[in-house]
Write an enzyme that holds these catalytic residues in place. Structure first.
Site, PDB file in Angstrom:
ATOM      1  CB  SER A  52     -56.975  33.857 -14.225  1.00 41.82           C
ATOM      2  OG  SER A  52     -55.920  34.759 -13.993  1.00 41.82           O
ATOM      3  N   GLY A 232     -53.800  27.885 -14.784  1.00 42.72           N
ATOM      4  CA  GLY A 232     -53.055  26.651 -14.651  1.00 42.72           C
ATOM      5  C   GLY A 232     -52.238  26.520 -13.377  1.00 42.72           C
ATOM      6  CB  CYS A 258     -53.370  35.839  -9.235  1.00 41.29           C
ATOM      7  SG  CYS A 258     -54.581  34.507  -9.296  1.00 41.29           S
ATOM      8  CG  LEU A 259     -49.544  31.803 -12.450  1.00 40.37           C
ATOM      9  CD1 LEU A 259     -49.741  30.474 -11.741  1.00 40.37           C
ATOM     10  CD2 LEU A 259     -49.858  31.644 -13.944  1.00 40.37           C
ATOM     11  CD  GLN A 262     -50.895  30.320  -7.433  1.00 43.29           C
ATOM     12  OE1 GLN A 262     -50.639  29.713  -8.488  1.00 43.29           O
ATOM     13  NE2 GLN A 262     -52.142  30.588  -7.064  1.00 43.29           N
ATOM     14  CG  ASN A 300     -59.909  33.572 -11.442  1.00 46.63           C
ATOM     15  OD1 ASN A 300     -60.099  32.369 -11.262  1.00 46.63           O
ATOM     16  ND2 ASN A 300     -59.605  34.067 -12.625  1.00 46.63           N
ATOM     17  N   GLY A 302     -57.274  28.556  -8.274  1.00 43.23           N
ATOM     18  CA  GLY A 302     -57.525  27.179  -7.870  1.00 43.23           C
ATOM     19  C   GLY A 302     -56.323  26.548  -7.209  1.00 43.23           C
ATOM     20  CG  PHE A 303     -52.984  25.606  -8.371  1.00 41.14           C
ATOM     21  CD1 PHE A 303     -52.342  24.398  -8.169  1.00 41.14           C
ATOM     22  CD2 PHE A 303     -53.771  25.755  -9.511  1.00 41.14           C
ATOM     23  CE1 PHE A 303     -52.488  23.356  -9.067  1.00 41.14           C
ATOM     24  CE2 PHE A 303     -53.925  24.721 -10.417  1.00 41.14           C
ATOM     25  CZ  PHE A 303     -53.281  23.516 -10.202  1.00 41.14           C
ATOM     26  CG  HIS A 344     -57.347  39.184  -9.429  1.00 40.87           C
ATOM     27  ND1 HIS A 344     -56.831  39.204 -10.710  1.00 40.87           N
ATOM     28  CD2 HIS A 344     -57.325  37.889  -9.046  1.00 40.87           C
ATOM     29  CE1 HIS A 344     -56.529  37.977 -11.088  1.00 40.87           C
ATOM     30  NE2 HIS A 344     -56.822  37.153 -10.092  1.00 40.87           N
ATOM     31  CD  GLU A 346     -56.494  42.803 -11.164  1.00 40.80           C
ATOM     32  OE1 GLU A 346     -57.062  41.773 -11.565  1.00 40.80           O
ATOM     33  OE2 GLU A 346     -55.720  42.792 -10.180  1.00 40.80           O
TER      34      GLU A 346
END
Length: 372
Positions: A52, A232, A258-259, A262, A300, A302-303, A344, A346
């Site tokens: 990430s 990203g 996380c990603l 999203q 962790n 940024g979006f 997260h 985990e």
């Protein structure tokens, strides 16, 4: 370590601000990336190898980095993913018995540029006030003007697709092939400890590249699907969003982190946005709206997911919120076995408050199998 005169180095931010420091070891050169900071007091090796963080310059707020060395089993991917390290005090000596390398040796093996003796408190305050931005760490003291020009040409993280840079190239299996449950995982930057959490819960996991189709992921007849963390901007991940839509339409269990969280939001028509400076650390407070309990979490990102749009979506429900800024930290679908979290669960090292989410995923799989 034998005393040596260490070379001067600096961090140059895209707005022209300079923070001075000294190079770690005998490396030379420059390294570019988005500057971000992590507030964790431990776990630097896991941070550096977390996909990430691909392409980012990592500022560690803990005063001492390297004091317990590195250990070969405590990595989240095969190599270092950050673009460079910025810290206050770098420990060349370490005192942990089971460590097999010093952090200096670990960074050298991975060709990572690092600078220390930086006023990280001032730097973090600057980022918090002015927002995340690109930067370059360098030993090229006479080349600042050229570095400024190169920095001005760097793309912003907004709109940047990075999952393809860290994803597996070919599918692979993990766990016991005779396990009770089969899970298809989409690798858009997956961490090893996520896979460990699934395999220790009697799951046999097949991990697929970032652009795998729904048809490819269902060919081996899995019991559930997982969308991983990763680096990203999520919006350019058209293939992953399309795959998520088809999984949702199928009615099969789906869990995202996380990603992946999203991507599930985007698959439901809810947009995402780039945060001012993101959430990165292992002590972020979350409120579980379903239980009313607080959770300390590892984060962790940024979006984030647009809360207003999510609240207007009749198919979705917010399950968790971040107590510092009320951003969306978790969601679920009302009529499908689909849920996700922005943080997260985990975490290793880190808090284990959110371990139950993997069990929740397994419960969804069991219930779906019994109803099939």
């Amino acid at each position: 370590m034998k005393y040596q005169v260490r070379k001067k180095a600096f961090l140059l931010l895209e707005d022209g601000t300079i923070f001075w420091g000294k190079i770690v070891g005998d490396s030379e050169g420059s390294s570019f990336g988005e500057v971000c900071f992590n507030t964790g007091m431990t776990g630097y090796q896991e941070i550096f190898t977390d996909p990430s963080y691909y392409g980012q310059l990592m500022v560690t707020t803990n005063a001492h980095i390297g004091n317990y060395g590195t250990y070969s089993d405590e990595v989240e991917s095969e190599d270092i993913k950050i673009a460079g390290l910025i810290c206050k005090n770098f420990s060349y000596n370490y005192s942990r018995p089971k460590s097999d390398l010093s952090l200096e040796e670990f960074l050298k093996q991975n060709n990572l540029l690092a600078i220390s003796d930086v006023d990280t408190r001032a730097l973090v305050s600057y980022i918090r006030d002015n927002g995340a931005m690109n930067g370059v760490i360098s030993t090229e003291l006479d080349n600042i003007d050229t570095l400024k020009k190169q920095l001005s040409e760097m793309p912003d993280m907004k709109g940047l697709e990075l999952a393809s840079k860290v994803s597996t190239k070919e599918p692979y299996f993990l766990g016991d092939e005779n396990a009770t449950y089969k899970v298809s995982a989409l690798d858009i930057g997956i961490k090893k400890n996520i896979l460990r959490n699934l395999t220790r819960r009697d799951c046999y996991v097949k991990v697929f590249p970032y652009n795998a189709t729904y048809e490819e992921m269902t060919e081996w007849n899995p019991d559930g699907f997982f969308l991983s963390n990763g680096p990203g901007d999520p919006e350019p991940l058209e293939s992953a969003i399309s795959t998520a839509k088809k999984i949702i339409e199928s009615g099969q269990p789906l869990f995202g982190i996380c990603l992946g969280h999203q991507v599930i939001a985007l698959a439901n028509g809810v947009s995402t946005f780039k945060m001012h400076h993101g959430h990165r650390g292992i002590n972020h407070p979350i409120l579980n709206l379903e239980t009313g309990k607080g959770e300390i979490t590892s984060q962790n990102h940024g979006f984030a997911v647009d809360r207003d749009e999510l609240e207007k979506n009749s198919e979705l429900e917010i399950t968790h919120v971040h107590l510092n800024d009320n951003t969306v930290a978790g969601l679920k679908m009302k009529n499908k076995p689909v849920f996700s979290v922005q943080y997260h669960p985990e975490a290793s090292p880190g808090p284990h408050d959110a371990d139950y989410l993997f069990d929740q995923f397994l419960e969804n799989i069991k219930q779906h199998k019994s109803n099939s």
